[in-house]
Design a protein around this motif. Sequence first.
Motif, mmCIF file in Angstrom:
data_model
loop_
_atom_site.group_PDB
_atom_site.id
_atom_site.type_symbol
_atom_site.label_atom_id
_atom_site.label_comp_id
_atom_site.label_asym_id
_atom_site.label_seq_id
_atom_site.Cartn_x
_atom_site.Cartn_y
_atom_site.Cartn_z
ATOM 1 N N ASP A 15 -46.578 16.130 -24.925
ATOM 2 C CA ASP A 15 -48.015 15.931 -25.134
ATOM 3 C C ASP A 15 -48.650 17.126 -25.825
ATOM 4 N N ASP A 16 -48.048 18.314 -25.631
ATOM 5 C CA ASP A 16 -48.520 19.497 -26.374
ATOM 6 C C ASP A 16 -48.393 19.250 -27.876
ATOM 7 N N ASN A 40 -43.116 23.629 -19.637
ATOM 8 C CA ASN A 40 -42.271 22.420 -19.678
ATOM 9 C C ASN A 40 -40.807 22.785 -19.914
ATOM 10 N N HIS A 100 -39.779 16.628 -20.188
ATOM 11 C CA HIS A 100 -39.948 17.101 -21.572
ATOM 12 C C HIS A 100 -38.600 17.582 -22.101
ATOM 13 N N VAL A 138 -52.952 24.674 -23.094
ATOM 14 C CA VAL A 138 -52.471 23.394 -22.561
ATOM 15 C C VAL A 138 -51.101 23.537 -21.872
ATOM 16 N N MET A 164 -56.141 22.409 -20.253
ATOM 17 C CA MET A 164 -55.629 21.228 -19.571
ATOM 18 C C MET A 164 -55.046 21.776 -18.272
ATOM 19 N N ASN A 172 -49.869 15.919 -9.929
ATOM 20 C CA ASN A 172 -48.660 15.290 -10.464
ATOM 21 C C ASN A 172 -47.427 16.072 -9.998
ATOM 22 N N GLU A 178 -51.610 20.152 -10.056
ATOM 23 C CA GLU A 178 -51.224 19.724 -11.415
ATOM 24 C C GLU A 178 -50.206 20.716 -11.952
ATOM 25 N N ALA A 179 -49.315 20.290 -12.845
ATOM 26 C CA ALA A 179 -48.170 21.094 -13.278
ATOM 27 C C ALA A 179 -48.537 22.466 -13.836
ATOM 28 N N ASN A 180 -49.512 22.536 -14.729
ATOM 29 C CA ASN A 180 -49.821 23.830 -15.348
ATOM 30 C C ASN A 180 -50.323 24.844 -14.325
ATOM 31 N N HIS A 256 -51.988 14.178 -21.859
ATOM 32 C CA HIS A 256 -52.904 15.102 -21.177
ATOM 33 C C HIS A 256 -53.448 16.179 -22.117
ATOM 34 N N ASP A 257 -52.558 16.829 -22.828
ATOM 35 C CA ASP A 257 -52.992 17.975 -23.629
ATOM 36 C C ASP A 257 -53.918 17.570 -24.764
HETATM 37 O O1 RIB Z 1 -49.880 18.159 -15.991
HETATM 38 C C1 RIB Z 1 -49.759 17.950 -17.379
HETATM 39 C C2 RIB Z 1 -49.464 19.227 -18.075
HETATM 40 O O2 RIB Z 1 -48.197 19.715 -17.687
HETATM 41 C C3 RIB Z 1 -49.380 19.069 -19.605
HETATM 42 O O3 RIB Z 1 -49.824 20.257 -20.202
HETATM 43 C C4 RIB Z 1 -47.920 18.882 -19.851
HETATM 44 O O4 RIB Z 1 -47.518 19.330 -21.156
HETATM 45 C C5 RIB Z 1 -47.333 19.778 -18.812
HETATM 46 O O5 RIB Z 1 -47.342 21.098 -19.325
#
Ligand code: RIB
Length: 326
Positions: A15-16, A40, A100, A138, A164, A172, A178-180, A256-257
């Motif tokens: 998504d980046d 990722n 990813h 992001v 993001m 998630n 959230e992942a980031n 997302h990004d």
């Molecule tokens: O949660 C979504 C984020 O985590 C996005 O930036 C995706 O690329 C991952 O890095």
Amino acid sequence: MEKRKVIFDCDTGTDDAVALIAALKSDNLDVIGITSVRGNIEVDKVVENNLRILDLLGMDVPVYRGCHRAMARTLIPGREKNTRMQTVSKEVDGKVLRIHDDELPLPQAMGKVRKEHACSFIVDTLLGSDEKIDIIAVGPLTNLGVAFTMDMRITDHIGTIYIMGGALATGNRTPVAEANFYDDPEAAEIVLTSGCNVIVNGIEPNLEGATYDVGELAELRKIGTKEACFVSDMLIGWINKCKILFDTDSESCCIHDYAAVSQAIDPLTVTEMKPEICHVDISGGMSDGMLVVDRRIPQPVDSSIQVVYHMDTERTHALLRELLAK
Ligand code: RIB
Ligand code: CA
């Protein structure tokens, strides 16, 4: 409208890649540097993917290698406990599937990464700029967290930081994170308490603004440009891979990004956002990495952090069509 200078920080990632293409093709943004961070995938793979995107677009923008691990997370043994972690990889028929891929489905890059470290580039560029520079981030916020730690004076040279990250309620990577933010909670806390203008684009508004199904992606492909075909094919492949990875029959994905980038390009893609008091849980427990918004405080809140609550789906989708058609 004069282009706004931006630094694009990412962990490219599927998504980046869409977000970076959108930012590079926008007439509103002048991407003066792309800083790569581990998230990722490993940071050298992020660098390669960023260089591949530039080759696809035939553009020459400086790419920098940034941090290869989180600021503190990996220093605490056993930190990733009790968090009901999301499945991020699965072995299928002897092959390891990951959310990813290490490599974007593009030819090996021709370009070369710059020698300067991403964090030095961020600090030196900001301090040397008479005009404020925006930042689009992001991936995990490690590069920014380190840059603020290196020299807080950059705060006076930053316009808006579009990130993001975070979730309003449902995570998630874990039930609440959230992942980031989960990948580097300390860096996220540093950015959210920097005093800068920050717009937090979390999971839920992204799902509203930037979810695409296979049919819509097939329509995108009909635009016919190389970028449209690349994005469509990559995301349809992502959907099919995630069906196996998550054992789901879902025919859609959320970019997302791109959602975070869309508001940097066109603020009207956001229909509701509010100033909020925000922190990130860095305690290492079940809610490690969670975005904590203190909603006990009566509005309006005196905060430089804006949290996005809703996006305009059609406007956000129309913007991507317009950018991929250019
Ligand atoms: O949660 C979504 C984020 O985590 C996005 O930036 C995706 O690329 C991952 O890095
Ligand atoms: Ca990312």
